[in-house]
Design an enzyme around this catalytic site. Sequence first.
Site, PDB file in Angstrom:
ATOM      1  N   ASP A   1       0.867  -1.180   0.000  1.00  0.00           N
ATOM      2  CA  ASP A   1       0.000   0.000   0.000  1.00  0.00           C
ATOM      3  C   ASP A   1       0.905   1.231   0.000  1.00  0.00           C
ATOM      4  O   ASP A   1       2.088   1.148   0.341  1.00  0.00           O
ATOM      5  CB  ASP A   1      -0.951  -0.012   1.199  1.00  0.00           C
ATOM      6  N   SER A   2       0.324   2.348  -0.388  1.00  0.00           N
ATOM      7  CA  SER A   2       1.131   3.535  -0.643  1.00  0.00           C
ATOM      8  C   SER A   2       1.639   4.244   0.601  1.00  0.00           C
ATOM      9  O   SER A   2       2.554   5.045   0.515  1.00  0.00           O
ATOM     10  CB  SER A   2       0.317   4.496  -1.502  1.00  0.00           C
ATOM     11  N   GLY A   3       1.045   3.998   1.750  1.00  0.00           N
ATOM     12  CA  GLY A   3       1.584   4.544   2.989  1.00  0.00           C
ATOM     13  C   GLY A   3       0.753   5.636   3.638  1.00  0.00           C
ATOM     14  O   GLY A   3       0.714   5.740   4.850  1.00  0.00           O
ATOM     15  N   GLY A   4       0.071   6.437   2.827  1.00  0.00           N
ATOM     16  CA  GLY A   4      -0.665   7.557   3.405  1.00  0.00           C
ATOM     17  C   GLY A   4      -1.865   7.118   4.236  1.00  0.00           C
ATOM     18  O   GLY A   4      -2.118   7.663   5.314  1.00  0.00           O
ATOM     19  N   PHE A   5      -2.580   6.110   3.750  1.00  0.00           N
ATOM     20  CA  PHE A   5      -3.797   5.662   4.426  1.00  0.00           C
ATOM     21  C   PHE A   5      -3.559   5.294   5.887  1.00  0.00           C
ATOM     22  O   PHE A   5      -4.358   5.610   6.760  1.00  0.00           O
ATOM     23  CB  PHE A   5      -4.390   4.458   3.672  1.00  0.00           C
TER      24      PHE A   5
ATOM     25  N   ASP B   1      -3.154   7.987  -2.498  1.00  0.00           N
ATOM     26  CA  ASP B   1      -4.485   8.556  -2.679  1.00  0.00           C
ATOM     27  C   ASP B   1      -4.826   9.496  -1.534  1.00  0.00           C
ATOM     28  O   ASP B   1      -4.255   9.399  -0.459  1.00  0.00           O
ATOM     29  CB  ASP B   1      -5.531   7.439  -2.786  1.00  0.00           C
TER      30      ASP B   1
ATOM     31  N   GLN C   1     -11.730   6.948  -5.279  1.00  0.00           N
ATOM     32  CA  GLN C   1     -12.241   7.607  -4.068  1.00  0.00           C
ATOM     33  C   GLN C   1     -13.576   8.274  -4.393  1.00  0.00           C
ATOM     34  O   GLN C   1     -14.143   8.014  -5.446  1.00  0.00           O
ATOM     35  CB  GLN C   1     -11.197   8.613  -3.545  1.00  0.00           C
TER      36      GLN C   1
ATOM     37  N   GLY D   1     -11.556   4.074   0.430  1.00  0.00           N
ATOM     38  CA  GLY D   1     -12.401   4.972   1.215  1.00  0.00           C
ATOM     39  C   GLY D   1     -13.632   4.324   1.818  1.00  0.00           C
ATOM     40  O   GLY D   1     -14.547   5.013   2.265  1.00  0.00           O
TER      41      GLY D   1
ATOM     42  N   ASP E   1      -8.176  -7.419   1.296  1.00  0.00           N
ATOM     43  CA  ASP E   1      -7.138  -7.533   2.317  1.00  0.00           C
ATOM     44  C   ASP E   1      -7.710  -6.996   3.619  1.00  0.00           C
ATOM     45  O   ASP E   1      -8.549  -6.092   3.603  1.00  0.00           O
ATOM     46  CB  ASP E   1      -5.907  -6.678   1.972  1.00  0.00           C
TER      47      ASP E   1
ATOM     48  N   CYS F   1     -12.607 -28.615   8.227  1.00  0.00           N
ATOM     49  CA  CYS F   1     -11.378 -27.917   7.812  1.00  0.00           C
ATOM     50  C   CYS F   1     -10.189 -28.874   7.833  1.00  0.00           C
ATOM     51  O   CYS F   1     -10.017 -29.633   8.792  1.00  0.00           O
ATOM     52  CB  CYS F   1     -11.120 -26.729   8.746  1.00  0.00           C
TER      53      CYS F   1
ATOM     54  N   CYS G   1      -7.002 -27.947   7.776  1.00  0.00           N
ATOM     55  CA  CYS G   1      -5.752 -27.263   8.146  1.00  0.00           C
ATOM     56  C   CYS G   1      -5.047 -28.001   9.278  1.00  0.00           C
ATOM     57  O   CYS G   1      -5.632 -28.814   9.979  1.00  0.00           O
ATOM     58  CB  CYS G   1      -6.001 -25.797   8.497  1.00  0.00           C
TER      59      CYS G   1
ATOM     60  N   CYS H   1      -6.717 -27.819  12.730  1.00  0.00           N
ATOM     61  CA  CYS H   1      -7.914 -28.648  12.881  1.00  0.00           C
ATOM     62  C   CYS H   1      -7.600 -30.145  12.823  1.00  0.00           C
ATOM     63  O   CYS H   1      -8.327 -30.957  13.393  1.00  0.00           O
ATOM     64  CB  CYS H   1      -8.954 -28.265  11.837  1.00  0.00           C
TER      65      CYS H   1
ATOM     66  N   HIS I   1      -5.411 -21.337  11.333  1.00  0.00           N
ATOM     67  CA  HIS I   1      -6.735 -21.788  10.912  1.00  0.00           C
ATOM     68  C   HIS I   1      -7.491 -20.678  10.168  1.00  0.00           C
ATOM     69  O   HIS I   1      -8.117 -20.926   9.136  1.00  0.00           O
ATOM     70  CB  HIS I   1      -7.578 -22.280  12.101  1.00  0.00           C
TER      71      HIS I   1
END
Length: 351
Positions: free
Chosen positions: A70-74, A124, A168, A195, A245, A283, A285, A288, A314
């Site tokens: 990610d660009s960092g500002g958020f 952004d 945005q 946003g 994400d 599951c 995994c 589990c 899990h």
Amino acid sequence: MFMPVGTQGTVKGMSKGTVKGMTSQQLEELDCHVILGNTYHLESRPGSDLVAELGGLHDFISWPRAMLTDSGGFQMVSLLHLAEITEAGVEFQSPVDGARLLLTPEQSMGIQNRLGADIMMALDDVVSSVSTSAERFEEATHRTTRWIDRCIAAHTRPAEQNLFGIIQGGLDERLRAISIEDLVARQLPGYAIGGLAGGEDKDSFWRMVSFCTARLPADKPRYVMGIGYPMDVVICSALGADMYDSVYPTRTARFGVALVPDGVLKLKTAACANDFRPIDDTCSCMTCQRYTRAFLQGLVARDLPFAAHLVTYHNIAYMQRLGRDMRAAIAEQRFPAFVRGFVHQHHPEGD
Ligand code: GUN
Ligand code: ZN
């Protein structure tokens, strides 16, 4: 596709390298193909110059598959509330030493080019979708377009790294339409819907996602940022989105909350103490296959890091399986039935 957040974007977790307690080998065996790295976090330590010198982010964290930064500002704006946005960039106070720092679109691209992730996000102008004036949304929409041009101009490795633009415009369809038109005209390799997930009601959230996906090119990835509740991932996918994400699955695991087919299982509850079933008997995994709720309850009650590790494992497995199940349902043209089944499992009382 769900992307676990590899480097925790919070100040608290800032020194904690990779997905809490997960090795890159485990993330591979969990079928993760893309993980997130956080630009600001990595820039503050160890720094993108050092990462570049060591051969880039993949080598640095020993991750052979894809990464997104990610660009960092958020992170500054929404997590720290320390940022001030001007035309130049995002100005904020360093949480480390209090110094005033300015992150410009050019600097964000420079850092992300040095880190070398496969997908990098444009800087952004992101404003919270609640509690902001109409003028501020108008300004942020147009500034995000001006900044994408600065990002494109500063991007030195377009053949190796894919720059995604971020739509945005808050909850205003007119502004979202402008943002989409501006960014789509730049013919970027992928688009994010930003946003959102900032406290707006679900109805507005889904309307905005639907509005944007309907207008973004269908042959490019459409990524809803910050989304990680399984229900939201399923609904957004039904609305046409492709990528997500969130720290939610891993963060909630650290509180002893496991994701299960009908919602969540709180391992702290006393009832788990003499329950010898796995978290989810459907599951496959490692957690589990090997551990019972009773065992995990004991670890969670004592707040042991091993509990966080096993439940995180899990929960990532759950999200990956959800992605696989949705892709199979789409490929086999039974996705509407899949969505109905999923919603019914979570809300059996509804119709
Ligand atoms: N993460 C979650 N939402 C956003 C957003 O709107 N912009 C950026 N850059 N990152 C995000
Ligand atoms: Zn499991």
